[in-house]
Motif scaffolding. Structure first.
Motif, PDB file in Angstrom:
ATOM      1  N   TYR A  97      46.697 -37.805 -73.165  1.00  0.00           N
ATOM      2  CA  TYR A  97      47.618 -37.209 -72.205  1.00  0.00           C
ATOM      3  C   TYR A  97      48.600 -36.334 -72.970  1.00  0.00           C
ATOM      4  O   TYR A  97      49.361 -36.844 -73.797  1.00  0.00           O
ATOM      5  N   PRO A  98      48.614 -35.019 -72.756  1.00  0.00           N
ATOM      6  CA  PRO A  98      49.462 -34.122 -73.552  1.00  0.00           C
ATOM      7  C   PRO A  98      50.924 -34.120 -73.141  1.00  0.00           C
ATOM      8  O   PRO A  98      51.750 -33.552 -73.828  1.00  0.00           O
ATOM      9  N   TRP A  99      51.262 -34.739 -72.006  1.00  0.00           N
ATOM     10  CA  TRP A  99      52.646 -34.709 -71.547  1.00  0.00           C
ATOM     11  C   TRP A  99      53.474 -35.772 -72.258  1.00  0.00           C
ATOM     12  O   TRP A  99      52.953 -36.709 -72.841  1.00  0.00           O
ATOM     13  N   GLY A 100      54.790 -35.633 -72.178  1.00  0.00           N
ATOM     14  CA  GLY A 100      55.702 -36.667 -72.630  1.00  0.00           C
ATOM     15  C   GLY A 100      55.993 -36.654 -74.120  1.00  0.00           C
ATOM     16  O   GLY A 100      55.602 -35.762 -74.860  1.00  0.00           O
ATOM     17  N   THR A 176      58.622 -33.799 -80.240  1.00  0.00           N
ATOM     18  CA  THR A 176      59.025 -33.008 -79.093  1.00  0.00           C
ATOM     19  C   THR A 176      57.966 -33.092 -77.995  1.00  0.00           C
ATOM     20  O   THR A 176      56.771 -33.210 -78.285  1.00  0.00           O
ATOM     21  N   PRO A 177      58.370 -33.046 -76.718  1.00  0.00           N
ATOM     22  CA  PRO A 177      57.410 -33.146 -75.621  1.00  0.00           C
ATOM     23  C   PRO A 177      56.320 -32.077 -75.709  1.00  0.00           C
ATOM     24  O   PRO A 177      56.575 -30.937 -76.087  1.00  0.00           O
ATOM     25  N   ASN A 178      55.102 -32.492 -75.388  1.00  0.00           N
ATOM     26  CA  ASN A 178      53.961 -31.579 -75.308  1.00  0.00           C
ATOM     27  C   ASN A 178      53.632 -30.899 -76.636  1.00  0.00           C
ATOM     28  O   ASN A 178      53.059 -29.813 -76.660  1.00  0.00           O
ATOM     29  N   TYR A 179      54.013 -31.539 -77.752  1.00  0.00           N
ATOM     30  CA  TYR A 179      53.751 -30.949 -79.072  1.00  0.00           C
ATOM     31  C   TYR A 179      52.266 -31.014 -79.420  1.00  0.00           C
ATOM     32  O   TYR A 179      51.737 -30.135 -80.090  1.00  0.00           O
ATOM     33  N   PHE A 180      51.584 -32.043 -78.959  1.00  0.00           N
ATOM     34  CA  PHE A 180      50.168 -32.212 -79.258  1.00  0.00           C
ATOM     35  C   PHE A 180      49.312 -31.796 -78.068  1.00  0.00           C
ATOM     36  O   PHE A 180      49.757 -31.828 -76.918  1.00  0.00           O
ATOM     37  N   ASN A 181      48.082 -31.410 -78.349  1.00  0.00           N
ATOM     38  CA  ASN A 181      47.147 -30.985 -77.309  1.00  0.00           C
ATOM     39  C   ASN A 181      46.336 -32.163 -76.789  1.00  0.00           C
ATOM     40  O   ASN A 181      46.137 -33.163 -77.479  1.00  0.00           O
ATOM     41  N   MET A 183      43.352 -34.554 -75.968  1.00  0.00           N
ATOM     42  CA  MET A 183      42.149 -34.967 -76.700  1.00  0.00           C
ATOM     43  C   MET A 183      42.190 -34.548 -78.167  1.00  0.00           C
ATOM     44  O   MET A 183      41.152 -34.456 -78.815  1.00  0.00           O
ATOM     45  N   GLN A 184      43.373 -34.341 -78.688  1.00  0.00           N
ATOM     46  CA  GLN A 184      43.527 -34.008 -80.101  1.00  0.00           C
ATOM     47  C   GLN A 184      43.696 -35.286 -80.924  1.00  0.00           C
ATOM     48  O   GLN A 184      44.424 -36.202 -80.529  1.00  0.00           O
ATOM     49  N   ASP A 185      43.024 -35.374 -82.059  1.00  0.00           N
ATOM     50  CA  ASP A 185      43.178 -36.503 -82.967  1.00  0.00           C
ATOM     51  C   ASP A 185      44.345 -36.239 -83.909  1.00  0.00           C
ATOM     52  O   ASP A 185      44.370 -35.217 -84.601  1.00  0.00           O
ATOM     53  N   ILE A 186      45.314 -37.172 -83.933  1.00  0.00           N
ATOM     54  CA  ILE A 186      46.451 -37.078 -84.825  1.00  0.00           C
ATOM     55  C   ILE A 186      46.332 -38.193 -85.862  1.00  0.00           C
ATOM     56  O   ILE A 186      46.137 -39.358 -85.514  1.00  0.00           O
ATOM     57  N   TYR A 187      46.434 -37.834 -87.129  1.00  0.00           N
ATOM     58  CA  TYR A 187      46.370 -38.804 -88.212  1.00  0.00           C
ATOM     59  C   TYR A 187      47.762 -39.002 -88.793  1.00  0.00           C
ATOM     60  O   TYR A 187      48.488 -38.031 -89.030  1.00  0.00           O
ATOM     61  N   PHE A 188      48.136 -40.265 -89.029  1.00  0.00           N
ATOM     62  CA  PHE A 188      49.404 -40.593 -89.652  1.00  0.00           C
ATOM     63  C   PHE A 188      49.117 -41.241 -91.006  1.00  0.00           C
ATOM     64  O   PHE A 188      48.174 -42.018 -91.149  1.00  0.00           O
ATOM     65  N   ARG A 189      49.959 -40.928 -92.008  1.00  0.00           N
ATOM     66  CA  ARG A 189      49.742 -41.449 -93.352  1.00  0.00           C
ATOM     67  C   ARG A 189      51.066 -41.900 -93.978  1.00  0.00           C
ATOM     68  O   ARG A 189      52.047 -41.160 -93.978  1.00  0.00           O
TER      69      ARG A 189
END
Length: 307
Positions: A97-100, A176-181, A183-189
């Motif tokens: 969900y890209p919102w929020g 920030t809201p809506n920063y990611f698209n 179905m985008q995979d975000i990796y944290f390290r």
């Protein structure tokens, strides 16, 4: 236009208070899956032989108990961290969900050589090809919960957590809201980096690691009296910035206006107790005011609307 925008935000507040907007939690307390693999953060330790991240019961002098008993994620449950070490763990989050606001939260304790060794936190939007630090990042809505003195640089100059703090701190990193698209995979390290001097430090201890997607930004745990006063946040152009209760302990030194997609629009400098700015030249929409003070960075969402 004013009536419609105010009605929309009133609608959001009503839904939030009734629970109509669910918060999507992914969590890991390091004592087994919290609900199911679909709702838990799956930690992936680096496969390097030198990696010292372990899950277990801490048995050190400073690191002797978990925030949630019995286990934690820690740079070795028994031993001090070694010299010339780089130890990492990572995890992936799929943006459905890209919102929020996407909020990363965890509990931590620190014991490292200040300005020498440090805990680096990064994320990647391109499957690990490029890593972006969460420190001093304009796309971070808010980053709080830690002591300002524990935000330092390592011997390589990278911004990181460093020094010693043996109190369990509840850390939040909010994008920030809506920063990611969608179905985008975000990796944290998370990376522990150490230099060549051994001073018998215990490292980094983490518990209750969570990801939360919410329509509304979580409450900042910092004392509100210490924050700058920024108003109105719903404006037709004029924004005022003042020291809290007339005090000048927190001083706004640089003020920046950013779009929600990370574009810097304006930059101001300020040396007075009060500051007034006009952003009415820009289009109606959501913006972020990034205020760099003498001891931290604050990010304030601003809704600009025109009659």
């Amino acid at each position: 236009m004013k009536i419609k925008i105010q009605a929309f935000f009133l609608f959001l507040l009503i839904l939030s208070s009734t629970g109509a907007f669910a918060q999507f939690w992914y969590q890991q307390h390091f004592d087994g899956a919290d609900t199911s693999s679909g709702n838990s953060i799956i930690i992936i330790p680096d496969t390097a032989a030198a990696n010292i991240w372990q899950v277990g019961k801490p048995q050190k002098t400073l690191f002797h108990a978990a925030s949630t008993i019995p286990n934690v994620l820690v740079t070795d449950t028994i031993n001090y961290y070694p010299v010339n070490n780089i130890s990492r763990f990572s995890f992936k989050y799929n943006v459905q969900y890209p919102w929020g606001v996407l909020a990363l939260q965890w509990m931590q304790k620190l014991d490292m050589d200040l300005h020498k060794d440090g805990g680096i936190i990064e994320y990647s939007k391109d499957t690990g090809q490029t890593w972006i630090s969460v420190f001093n990042n304009p796309n971070i809505l808010n980053f709080y919960g830690f002591q300002p003195g524990n935000s330092d640089t390592t011997y390589t100059g990278k911004r990181a957590f460093s020094g010693t703090d043996t109190i369990w701190r509840n850390i939040w990193v909010c994008f920030t809201p809506n920063y990611f698209n969608q179905m985008q995979d975000i990796y944290f390290r998370f990376t522990l980096q150490t230099d060549s001097v051994n001073t018998n430090k215990e490292g980094w201890m983490i518990d209750n690691l969570m990801l939360n997607l919410t329509m509304l930004h979580p409450v900042n745990e910092m004392k509100k009296a210490e924050n700058l006063k920024v108003y109105p946040t719903f404006t037709n152009g004029i924004i005022k910035i003042e020291h809290p209760s007339g005090k000048e302990v927190v001083q706004a030194q640089q003020i920046e206006l950013w779009t929600v997609d990370g574009k810097l629009l304006e930059h101001f400098t300020n040396s007075n107790g009060k500051f007034k700015m006009d952003i009415s030249r820009h289009e109606t929409g959501m913006y972020f005011l990034r205020i760099i003070t003498n001891d931290r960075t604050e990010n304030h969402p601003i809704m600009l609307y025109k009659n």
